[in-house]
Design an enzyme around this catalytic site. Structure first.
Site, PDB file in Angstrom:
ATOM      1  N   LYS A 114       0.814  -1.354   0.208  1.00 34.41           N
ATOM      2  CA  LYS A 114      -0.347   0.198  -0.127  1.00 34.41           C
ATOM      3  C   LYS A 114       1.257   1.326   0.123  1.00 34.41           C
ATOM      4  O   LYS A 114       0.480   2.701  -0.414  1.00 34.41           O
ATOM      5  CB  LYS A 114      -0.586   0.090   1.820  1.00 34.41           C
ATOM      6  CG  LYS A 114      -2.076  -0.725   1.242  1.00 34.41           C
ATOM      7  CD  LYS A 114      -3.352  -0.822   1.798  1.00 34.41           C
ATOM      8  CE  LYS A 114      -4.111  -1.682   1.960  1.00 34.41           C
ATOM      9  NZ  LYS A 114      -5.435  -1.588   2.700  1.00 34.41           N
ATOM     10  N   LYS A 204     -12.840  -7.123 -12.652  1.00 36.08           N
ATOM     11  CA  LYS A 204     -13.286  -7.533 -12.086  1.00 36.08           C
ATOM     12  C   LYS A 204     -14.599  -5.603 -11.907  1.00 36.08           C
ATOM     13  O   LYS A 204     -14.456  -5.172 -12.512  1.00 36.08           O
ATOM     14  CB  LYS A 204     -12.635  -7.232 -10.136  1.00 36.08           C
ATOM     15  CG  LYS A 204     -13.335  -7.108  -9.897  1.00 36.08           C
ATOM     16  CD  LYS A 204     -12.235  -7.394  -7.827  1.00 36.08           C
ATOM     17  CE  LYS A 204     -12.043  -5.717  -7.678  1.00 36.08           C
ATOM     18  NZ  LYS A 204     -12.327  -5.862  -5.891  1.00 36.08           N
ATOM     19  N   LYS A 207     -16.814  -0.341  -8.662  1.00 35.00           N
ATOM     20  CA  LYS A 207     -17.246   0.859  -8.200  1.00 35.00           C
ATOM     21  C   LYS A 207     -16.804   2.440  -8.650  1.00 35.00           C
ATOM     22  O   LYS A 207     -16.714   2.827  -9.106  1.00 35.00           O
ATOM     23  CB  LYS A 207     -17.296   0.853  -6.762  1.00 35.00           C
ATOM     24  CG  LYS A 207     -16.379   1.793  -5.664  1.00 35.00           C
ATOM     25  CD  LYS A 207     -16.214   2.369  -4.856  1.00 35.00           C
ATOM     26  CE  LYS A 207     -14.719   2.321  -3.994  1.00 35.00           C
ATOM     27  NZ  LYS A 207     -14.964   1.032  -4.014  1.00 35.00           N
TER      28      LYS A 207
HETATM   29  P1  ADP Z   1     -14.503  -1.658  -5.380  1.00 33.03           P
HETATM   30  O1  ADP Z   1     -13.631  -3.209  -6.279  1.00 33.03           O
HETATM   31  O2  ADP Z   1     -15.466  -1.750  -6.124  1.00 33.03           O
HETATM   32  O3  ADP Z   1     -13.918  -0.898  -4.691  1.00 33.03           O
HETATM   33  P2  ADP Z   1     -13.922  -2.265  -2.558  1.00 33.03           P
HETATM   34  O4  ADP Z   1     -12.613  -2.714  -2.947  1.00 33.03           O
HETATM   35  O5  ADP Z   1     -14.292  -1.668  -1.910  1.00 33.03           O
HETATM   36  O6  ADP Z   1     -14.903  -2.469  -4.425  1.00 33.03           O
HETATM   37  O7  ADP Z   1     -14.329  -4.152  -1.982  1.00 33.03           O
HETATM   38  C1  ADP Z   1     -15.018  -4.074  -0.655  1.00 33.03           C
HETATM   39  C2  ADP Z   1     -15.569  -5.598  -0.340  1.00 33.03           C
HETATM   40  O8  ADP Z   1     -16.060  -5.959  -1.716  1.00 33.03           O
HETATM   41  C3  ADP Z   1     -14.454  -6.252  -0.557  1.00 33.03           C
HETATM   42  O9  ADP Z   1     -14.781  -6.852  -0.084  1.00 33.03           O
HETATM   43  C4  ADP Z   1     -13.925  -7.003  -2.186  1.00 33.03           C
HETATM   44  O10 ADP Z   1     -13.603  -8.256  -1.357  1.00 33.03           O
HETATM   45  C5  ADP Z   1     -15.642  -7.521  -2.250  1.00 33.03           C
HETATM   46  N1  ADP Z   1     -15.856  -6.991  -3.359  1.00 33.03           N
HETATM   47  C6  ADP Z   1     -15.289  -5.629  -4.532  1.00 33.03           C
HETATM   48  N2  ADP Z   1     -15.905  -6.099  -6.051  1.00 33.03           N
HETATM   49  C7  ADP Z   1     -15.652  -7.543  -5.871  1.00 33.03           C
HETATM   50  C8  ADP Z   1     -15.836  -8.299  -7.148  1.00 33.03           C
HETATM   51  N3  ADP Z   1     -16.215  -8.051  -8.349  1.00 33.03           N
HETATM   52  N4  ADP Z   1     -16.452  -9.460  -6.784  1.00 33.03           N
HETATM   53  C9  ADP Z   1     -16.531 -10.176  -5.735  1.00 33.03           C
HETATM   54  N5  ADP Z   1     -15.712  -9.468  -4.506  1.00 33.03           N
HETATM   55  C10 ADP Z   1     -16.020  -7.524  -4.828  1.00 33.03           C
END
Ligand code: ADP
Length: 345
Positions: A114, A204, A207
């Site tokens: 990070k 993936k 957001k």
């Molecule tokens: P993003 O990728 O939308 O920014 P975050 O990193 O904030 O999402 O993820 C928050 C939680 O949601 C984490 O535990 C992450 O593993 C899960 N998560 C986010 N996107 C996915 C996805 N496409 N498939 C499965 N789990 C996800």
């Protein structure tokens, strides 16, 4: 059995967050037996270890709380709260900072990842974040902590800190030889689905994807969901009749996986029903499954997000319960360290 688990508050919640994270909590809660307990918290204190916008953190914390309840976390059965309302997290972190060793923290790979090339510019909070994580679970005498691969190292650290603290400061006069902290065991969370973008089966769902069409948001209404599924990227081939036929077809594989996960069946089952069919038939069926399952979640989510009073009440109540469970452990830690505190603390 006491499970403690935290999640960073993020906004713009989508299907990936639900299937990859939130739903696992709901399952853990629903699997709890009489006498066992789940504490789920929003890790808002952790969020300040990285650059952040205060107003966004505030909004994301409330949004995440609304999403958790809408998705099935029941504040009557689980203790749901945010760290900032339980000062014992910060207090215990400081107390544990005396026990955590620089050498241990220096080995944490997540800090290296990070902070990247900017180690000198990283916040001290990012470096000591794993000590806060240790405090998060030790405070409640957690017996079990769900950890994915990336968090294993931090749980090991929590156990090392607990063990050293117990060795160095436990078992003194007045503490009657008792251990101050329980060493928590890891539990592997139920297998989390990985949901891919509707526009690109190799990326993936996230957001941060600029295209709204790439994801299904927890706040999408039925028409929006149907439209996003209809426009989802696919290939021209019909669906295969067995999962092996999905190889090399990431978009098709993703849609089948979403269907299976939402309907609670296997990919084999989906392909038994839809093998040989084109997407013209499969997409409306997938849309219907999504609308049926997400509909109630999305309406409760939208309703709760707008009800600040109700959200405040849920979080205040969870924090009150958490503070009560934390108190004896925090008191014991202060006492063991020889810190003088008057009554009424
Ligand atoms: P993003 O990728 O939308 O920014 P975050 O990193 O904030 O999402 O993820 C928050 C939680 O949601 C984490 O535990 C992450 O593993 C899960 N998560 C986010 N996107 C996915 C996805 N496409 N498939 C499965 N789990 C996800």
């Amino acid at each position: 059995m006491r499970i403690v688990s935290g999640i960073q508050p993020t906004g713009n919640l989508h299907l990936g967050n639900y299937l990859g994270a939130i739903r696992n909590w709901v399952r853990m809660q629903d699997a709890m037996e009489e006498g066992s307990q789940c504490l789920f918290f929003l890790a808002d204190l952790h969020a300040i270890s990285m650059p952040h916008v205060p107003a966004d953190l505030n909004a994301a914390t409330l949004e995440m709380a609304a999403a958790l309840v809408a998705c099935g976390i029941d504040p009557e059965r689980s203790i749901l709260f945010n760290q900032a309302q339980v000062p014992a997290h910060s207090e215990l972190q400081w107390l544990l900072n005396g026990t955590a060793r620089m050498g241990w923290l220096n080995r944490m790979t997540q800090f290296k990842d990070k902070s990247g090339k900017n180690r000198e510019g990283a916040s001290a909070a990012l470096f000591t974040y794993p000590v806060l994580q240790a405090a998060d679970v030790l405070l409640y005498q957690a017996t079990h902590v769900p950890v994915g691969e990336d968090q294993k190292q931090h749980l090991e650290l929590a156990r090392d800190i607990a063990q050293k603290f117990n060795n160095d400061f436990g078992g003194q006069d007045g503490l009657a030889g008792e251990e101050i902290f329980t060493l928590p065991d890891p539990i592997i969370p139920p297998e989390a689905a990985r949901i891919m973008s509707l526009r690109d089966g190799t990326a993936k769902m996230s957001k941060s994807d600029p295209s709204e069409m790439s994801r299904i948001n927890l706040s999408d209404d039925a028409d929006t969901i149907m439209q996003k599924v209809r426009k989802a990227k696919t290939d021209p081939e019909p669906l295969p009749s067995e999962p092996a036929g999905l190889e090399g077809r990431p978009e098709a594989a993703n849609l089948v996986s979403i269907y299976a996960t939402m309907a609670g069946v296997s990919a084999e089952d989906v392909l038994r029903d839809f093998g040989g069919e084109g997407f013209g038939k499969f997409k409306p069926a997938l849309g219907n499954v999504l609308v049926e399952t997400l509909g109630p979640i999305s309406s409760r989510f939208t309703e709760l997000k707008a009800d600040r009073e109700e959200l405040d009440a849920i979080l205040a109540r969870g924090a009150l319960e958490a503070r009560e469970i934390a108190r004896p452990t925090l008191d014991a830690a202060y006492k063991a360290l020889g810190l003088v505190r008057g009554s009424g603390m």
